[in-house]
Design a protein around this motif. Structure first.
Motif, PDB file in Angstrom:
ATOM      1  N   THR A 124       0.834  -1.208   0.000  1.00  0.00           N
ATOM      2  CA  THR A 124       0.000   0.000   0.000  1.00  0.00           C
ATOM      3  C   THR A 124       0.867   1.255   0.000  1.00  0.00           C
ATOM      4  N   LEU A 125       1.931   1.263   0.783  1.00  0.00           N
ATOM      5  CA  LEU A 125       2.816   2.421   0.816  1.00  0.00           C
ATOM      6  C   LEU A 125       3.469   2.656  -0.546  1.00  0.00           C
ATOM      7  N   ARG A 126       3.855   1.603  -1.220  1.00  0.00           N
ATOM      8  CA  ARG A 126       4.443   1.763  -2.550  1.00  0.00           C
ATOM      9  C   ARG A 126       3.408   2.314  -3.534  1.00  0.00           C
ATOM     10  N   TRP A 127       2.180   1.816  -3.417  1.00  0.00           N
ATOM     11  CA  TRP A 127       1.114   2.313  -4.297  1.00  0.00           C
ATOM     12  C   TRP A 127       0.855   3.794  -4.049  1.00  0.00           C
ATOM     13  N   LEU A 128       0.769   4.166  -2.777  1.00  0.00           N
ATOM     14  CA  LEU A 128       0.524   5.566  -2.421  1.00  0.00           C
ATOM     15  C   LEU A 128       1.682   6.453  -2.869  1.00  0.00           C
ATOM     16  N   TRP A 129       2.891   5.961  -2.724  1.00  0.00           N
ATOM     17  CA  TRP A 129       4.091   6.698  -3.144  1.00  0.00           C
ATOM     18  C   TRP A 129       4.000   7.040  -4.631  1.00  0.00           C
TER      19      TRP A 129
ATOM     20  N   ALA B 292       1.234   7.013  -6.451  1.00  0.00           N
ATOM     21  CA  ALA B 292       0.056   7.843  -6.665  1.00  0.00           C
ATOM     22  C   ALA B 292       0.341   9.307  -6.356  1.00  0.00           C
ATOM     23  N   LEU B 293       1.268   9.552  -5.445  1.00  0.00           N
ATOM     24  CA  LEU B 293       1.663  10.923  -5.104  1.00  0.00           C
ATOM     25  C   LEU B 293       2.650  11.518  -6.108  1.00  0.00           C
ATOM     26  N   GLY B 294       2.913  10.784  -7.179  1.00  0.00           N
ATOM     27  CA  GLY B 294       3.775  11.310  -8.235  1.00  0.00           C
ATOM     28  C   GLY B 294       5.247  11.033  -8.053  1.00  0.00           C
ATOM     29  N   GLN B 295       5.594  10.220  -7.072  1.00  0.00           N
ATOM     30  CA  GLN B 295       6.998   9.956  -6.801  1.00  0.00           C
ATOM     31  C   GLN B 295       7.504   8.799  -7.668  1.00  0.00           C
ATOM     32  N   GLU B 296       8.807   8.714  -7.808  1.00  0.00           N
ATOM     33  CA  GLU B 296       9.418   7.696  -8.649  1.00  0.00           C
ATOM     34  C   GLU B 296       9.313   6.330  -7.977  1.00  0.00           C
ATOM     35  N   ALA B 297       8.562   5.422  -8.606  1.00  0.00           N
ATOM     36  CA  ALA B 297       8.304   4.113  -8.001  1.00  0.00           C
ATOM     37  C   ALA B 297       9.585   3.349  -7.715  1.00  0.00           C
ATOM     38  N   ALA B 298      10.581   3.477  -8.578  1.00  0.00           N
ATOM     39  CA  ALA B 298      11.817   2.715  -8.423  1.00  0.00           C
ATOM     40  C   ALA B 298      12.547   3.026  -7.121  1.00  0.00           C
TER      41      ALA B 298
ATOM     42  N   LEU C 297       9.858  -2.152   6.796  1.00  0.00           N
ATOM     43  CA  LEU C 297       9.096  -0.910   6.907  1.00  0.00           C
ATOM     44  C   LEU C 297       9.955   0.289   7.317  1.00  0.00           C
ATOM     45  N   PRO C 298      10.780   0.203   8.365  1.00  0.00           N
ATOM     46  CA  PRO C 298      11.591   1.380   8.734  1.00  0.00           C
ATOM     47  C   PRO C 298      12.504   1.833   7.600  1.00  0.00           C
ATOM     48  N   ALA C 299      13.101   0.879   6.885  1.00  0.00           N
ATOM     49  CA  ALA C 299      14.002   1.242   5.795  1.00  0.00           C
ATOM     50  C   ALA C 299      13.236   1.881   4.645  1.00  0.00           C
ATOM     51  N   LEU C 300      12.023   1.379   4.374  1.00  0.00           N
ATOM     52  CA  LEU C 300      11.235   1.956   3.291  1.00  0.00           C
ATOM     53  C   LEU C 300      10.833   3.395   3.617  1.00  0.00           C
ATOM     54  N   LEU C 301      10.403   3.638   4.841  1.00  0.00           N
ATOM     55  CA  LEU C 301      10.009   4.993   5.225  1.00  0.00           C
ATOM     56  C   LEU C 301      11.214   5.931   5.226  1.00  0.00           C
ATOM     57  N   GLN C 302      12.348   5.433   5.681  1.00  0.00           N
ATOM     58  CA  GLN C 302      13.559   6.256   5.671  1.00  0.00           C
ATOM     59  C   GLN C 302      13.940   6.633   4.247  1.00  0.00           C
ATOM     60  N   ARG C 303      13.837   5.670   3.340  1.00  0.00           N
ATOM     61  CA  ARG C 303      14.150   5.949   1.946  1.00  0.00           C
ATOM     62  C   ARG C 303      13.135   6.907   1.337  1.00  0.00           C
ATOM     63  N   ALA C 304      11.872   6.754   1.709  1.00  0.00           N
ATOM     64  CA  ALA C 304      10.831   7.639   1.184  1.00  0.00           C
ATOM     65  C   ALA C 304      11.096   9.089   1.581  1.00  0.00           C
ATOM     66  N   VAL C 305      11.483   9.306   2.812  1.00  0.00           N
ATOM     67  CA  VAL C 305      11.782  10.677   3.260  1.00  0.00           C
ATOM     68  C   VAL C 305      12.960  11.243   2.481  1.00  0.00           C
ATOM     69  N   ALA C 306      13.989  10.431   2.278  1.00  0.00           N
ATOM     70  CA  ALA C 306      15.182  10.905   1.574  1.00  0.00           C
ATOM     71  C   ALA C 306      14.913  11.177   0.103  1.00  0.00           C
ATOM     72  N   ALA C 307      14.021  10.395  -0.512  1.00  0.00           N
ATOM     73  CA  ALA C 307      13.796  10.515  -1.952  1.00  0.00           C
ATOM     74  C   ALA C 307      12.606  11.392  -2.307  1.00  0.00           C
TER      75      ALA C 307
END
Length: 294
Positions: A245-250, A252-258, A266-276
């Motif tokens: 779901t987080l990847r889908w939302l990411w 959907a918000l226009g961010q680069e899926a890759a 989960l912690p690593a994904l959120l950390q990467r999301a903030v950085a990217a």
């Protein structure tokens, strides 16, 4: 307009479990707060008991926690803040900016539901209280994503309800008072609330409260182009498996899926999301949810 530090918030109503649309607002507001190095708060907007679902607030908070979206301060509940709303209402009444109204919806049917003057013939034991909106009241603001937006409040809305005849606080008053009391600098929410913002700005001015910055995220649409409701948006998200779901939302918000591919914690994904995260990539237009949902 507010200055640093950034203080954002997510404020769901406890009318059911969090769904994909509400999670888009939660994740988007969280990302913007983290990107700004600010704080992110959660407020449960439970001032409408007839619409509240038992256990919904606890379920919503548990879902946010399962998705790793933890508020930086204790969760606030509007149901515990009646004194703040009463003080604001009394101030508006004392200043002549608010007035009691005995009109029913039936009374206002001839005015298309827009209150410009009282037409009710009977006196209610507990009248509603409305904000007095002058003729030709135009309120405009620059939204952080949707751009310039203006509204003739007197023509589109009329005199704004602050306290309902059933004794419940109106959303418009509660949200304005709470945003100011919590020092919210940036309101990030769904575009379905875009046309409520001029009313809130008008109320902020009447109470002498600061005006936060606003950013309204796009809505999710079904295959027919209508706002997702019972079919998909109201379907609870899977709190046991948040990563898809987080990847889908990411995306959907226009961010680069890759950017989030190959991350299984989960912690690593959120950390990467903030950085990217790139606010400039946020989508302005409504988001079709025709592709498979998580």
């Amino acid at each position: 307009m507010p200055s640093s530090p950034y203080r954002g918030r997510f404020a769901p109503s406890p009318t059911g479990p969090l769904h994909l649309g509400s999670m888009l607002a939660a994740f988007g507001s969280w990302l913007l707060a983290r990107h700004a190095g600010g704080r992110w708060l959660v407020r449960i907007e439970d001032v409408d008991p007839p619409r509240e679902v038992a256990g919904a607030a606890a379920s919503q908070l548990a879902t946010l926690a399962a998705f790793g979206l933890q508020p930086d301060e204790p969760v606030q509940y509007q149901s515990r803040r009646h004194g703040l709303y009463r003080a604001a209402l009394e101030r508006l009444l004392a200043d002549g900016r608010a007035f009691p109204c005995h009109c029913s919806r039936t009374d206002l049917a001839g005015q298309h539901g827009i209150h410009r003057h009282c037409v009710g013939g009977r006196q209610r034991p507990h009248p509603a209280i409305r904000l007095r909106v002058a003729d030709d009241t135009h309120v405009a603001f620059d939204d952080g994503l949707q751009g310039h937006f203006g509204q003739w409040v007197d023509r589109a809305v009329g005199d704004v309800v602050l306290l309902r005849a059933d004794g419940c606080w109106a959303y418009q008053l509660a949200v304005v008072v709470d945003d100011a009391a919590q020092g919210i600098s940036d309101v990030v929410r769904g575009a379905d609330l875009l046309d409520s913002t001029p009313r809130q700005i008008l109320l902020q001015r009447a109470l002498g409260l600061p005006q936060p910055r606003y950013l309204h995220l796009p809505l999710l649409l079904d295959a027919q182009g209508a706002k997702l409701s019972k079919s998909l948006a109201a379907r609870p998200v899977d709190a046991t498996d948040p990563l898809p779901t987080l990847r889908w939302l990411w995306a959907a918000l226009g961010q680069e899926a890759a950017e989030l591919e190959g991350i299984d914690a989960l912690p690593a994904l959120l950390q990467r999301a903030v950085a990217a995260f790139q606010p400039g990539r946020l989508r302005r237009d409504a988001i079709p949810a025709a592709r498979p949902l998580p």
